[in-house]
Write an enzyme that holds these catalytic residues in place. Structure first.
Site, PDB file in Angstrom:
ATOM      1  N   ASP A 102      31.187  23.047  29.711  1.00  0.00           N
ATOM      2  CA  ASP A 102      32.372  22.193  29.622  1.00  0.00           C
ATOM      3  C   ASP A 102      33.547  22.921  30.289  1.00  0.00           C
ATOM      4  OD1 ASP A 102      34.148  20.197  28.773  1.00  0.00           O
ATOM      5  OD2 ASP A 102      34.190  20.861  26.701  1.00  0.00           O
ATOM      6  N   LYS A 130      29.704  19.277  32.600  1.00  0.00           N
ATOM      7  CA  LYS A 130      30.901  18.417  32.588  1.00  0.00           C
ATOM      8  C   LYS A 130      31.918  19.052  33.532  1.00  0.00           C
ATOM      9  CE  LYS A 130      31.675  17.001  28.073  1.00  0.00           C
ATOM     10  NZ  LYS A 130      32.450  17.067  26.790  1.00  0.00           N
ATOM     11  N   ARG A 164      22.536  16.753  15.897  1.00  0.00           N
ATOM     12  CA  ARG A 164      21.737  17.617  16.782  1.00  0.00           C
ATOM     13  C   ARG A 164      20.300  17.126  16.888  1.00  0.00           C
ATOM     14  NH1 ARG A 164      24.693  22.374  17.845  1.00  0.00           N
ATOM     15  NH2 ARG A 164      25.949  23.151  16.120  1.00  0.00           N
TER      16      ARG A 164
HETATM   17  P1  IMP Z   1      32.999  25.471  26.942  1.00  0.00           P
HETATM   18  O1  IMP Z   1      33.284  26.853  26.501  1.00  0.00           O
HETATM   19  O2  IMP Z   1      34.213  24.597  26.921  1.00  0.00           O
HETATM   20  O3  IMP Z   1      32.260  25.390  28.264  1.00  0.00           O
HETATM   21  O4  IMP Z   1      32.118  24.815  25.813  1.00  0.00           O
HETATM   22  C1  IMP Z   1      30.782  25.004  25.719  1.00  0.00           C
HETATM   23  C2  IMP Z   1      30.312  24.605  24.340  1.00  0.00           C
HETATM   24  O5  IMP Z   1      31.121  23.574  23.766  1.00  0.00           O
HETATM   25  C3  IMP Z   1      28.929  24.020  24.423  1.00  0.00           C
HETATM   26  O6  IMP Z   1      27.953  25.012  24.297  1.00  0.00           O
HETATM   27  C4  IMP Z   1      28.923  23.046  23.267  1.00  0.00           C
HETATM   28  O7  IMP Z   1      28.518  23.707  22.086  1.00  0.00           O
HETATM   29  C5  IMP Z   1      30.356  22.595  23.120  1.00  0.00           C
HETATM   30  N1  IMP Z   1      30.576  21.285  23.781  1.00  0.00           N
HETATM   31  C6  IMP Z   1      31.220  21.021  24.925  1.00  0.00           C
HETATM   32  N2  IMP Z   1      31.198  19.719  25.245  1.00  0.00           N
HETATM   33  C7  IMP Z   1      30.480  19.115  24.264  1.00  0.00           C
HETATM   34  C8  IMP Z   1      30.059  17.747  24.027  1.00  0.00           C
HETATM   35  O8  IMP Z   1      30.302  16.805  24.801  1.00  0.00           O
HETATM   36  N3  IMP Z   1      29.332  17.552  22.889  1.00  0.00           N
HETATM   37  C9  IMP Z   1      29.013  18.545  22.015  1.00  0.00           C
HETATM   38  N4  IMP Z   1      29.358  19.836  22.211  1.00  0.00           N
HETATM   39  C10 IMP Z   1      30.095  20.122  23.317  1.00  0.00           C
HETATM   40 MG    MG Z   2      28.541  23.252  19.796  1.00  0.00          MG
END
Ligand code: IMP
Ligand code: MG
Length: 178
Positions: A102, A130, A164
């Site tokens: 994300d 994403k 989940r």
């Molecule tokens: P980042 O550090 O923002 O890249 O977030 C990564 C983590 O956020 C992922 O491993 C997920 O656990 C959680 N995450 C991000 N987007 C989503 C989503 O759309 N649904 C559920 N969990 C998400």
């Molecule tokens: Mg999570």
């Protein structure tokens, strides 16, 4: 649970065939390399289980856990290691496996943490990407699907630890968040 889902974004069939192809790509790229495949808990556990069974070369598995999210849907920006590695990754060909990439904050943190330990190589495999929400400079090497900016649940992905266990990936009805 099913009544909370607004739409199914990736069905079981779509997931299965994509995971199969990802496993074949990794098997091809890592033949003879005995990769160490590290799943990021908790979100990756279902993808990891399917991906491993789609990989047909010798490999070793490991898990690490990090959290950057509270109970909401937006990252807090702070990453904590909540379960450390139990094997030495020095000189190993590491593939880290995520459910979804994300903002990239979590994986940037984990990448720095692991590169410090001097693996032979380091690649990132994520089921969903994403991209438009990325704030950290990080790209995955193996991507299941590039997805629109929505909040997904199922196939390991949670909202406040729920959903989940859905066998597909879907989007929640807005009223579930409020
Ligand atoms: P980042 O550090 O923002 O890249 O977030 C990564 C983590 O956020 C992922 O491993 C997920 O656990 C959680 N995450 C991000 N987007 C989503 C989503 O759309 N649904 C559920 N969990 C998400
Ligand atoms: Mg999570």
């Amino acid at each position: 649970m099913i009544e909370d889902i607004e739409k199914v974004s990736y069905s079981e069939e779509v997931i299965r065939s994509r995971v199969q192809a990802m496993g074949q790509a990794i098997s091809r790229d890592y033949a003879e390399k005995f990769p160490l495949i590290i799943g990021v808990l908790k979100g990756s556990f279902i993808f990891m289980a399917d991906l491993l069974r789609a990989i047909d070369i010798p490999c070793e598995t490991e898990f690490i856990a990090a959290s950057s999210y509270g109970a909401g849907t937006v990252t807090s920006g702070v990453v904590k290691l909540t379960k450390d590695l139990t094997v030495d990754i020095r000189d190993r060909h590491v593939i880290i496996v995520e459910d979804i990439l994300d903002s990239g904050v979590t994986l940037s943190f984990l990448r720095e943490y692991m590169l410090d330990k001097e693996p032979a190589s380091f690649k990132i495999c994520t089921f969903l990407d994403k991209r438009e929400r990325r704030s950290a400079p990080i790209e995955a090497d193996y991507v299941g699907f590039e997805c629109p900016d929505e909040f997904y649940v199922g196939y390991g992905l949670d909202f406040a630890e729920k959903y989940r266990n859905l066998p597909y990936i879907g989007v929640l009805k807005p009223e579930v968040y409020s």
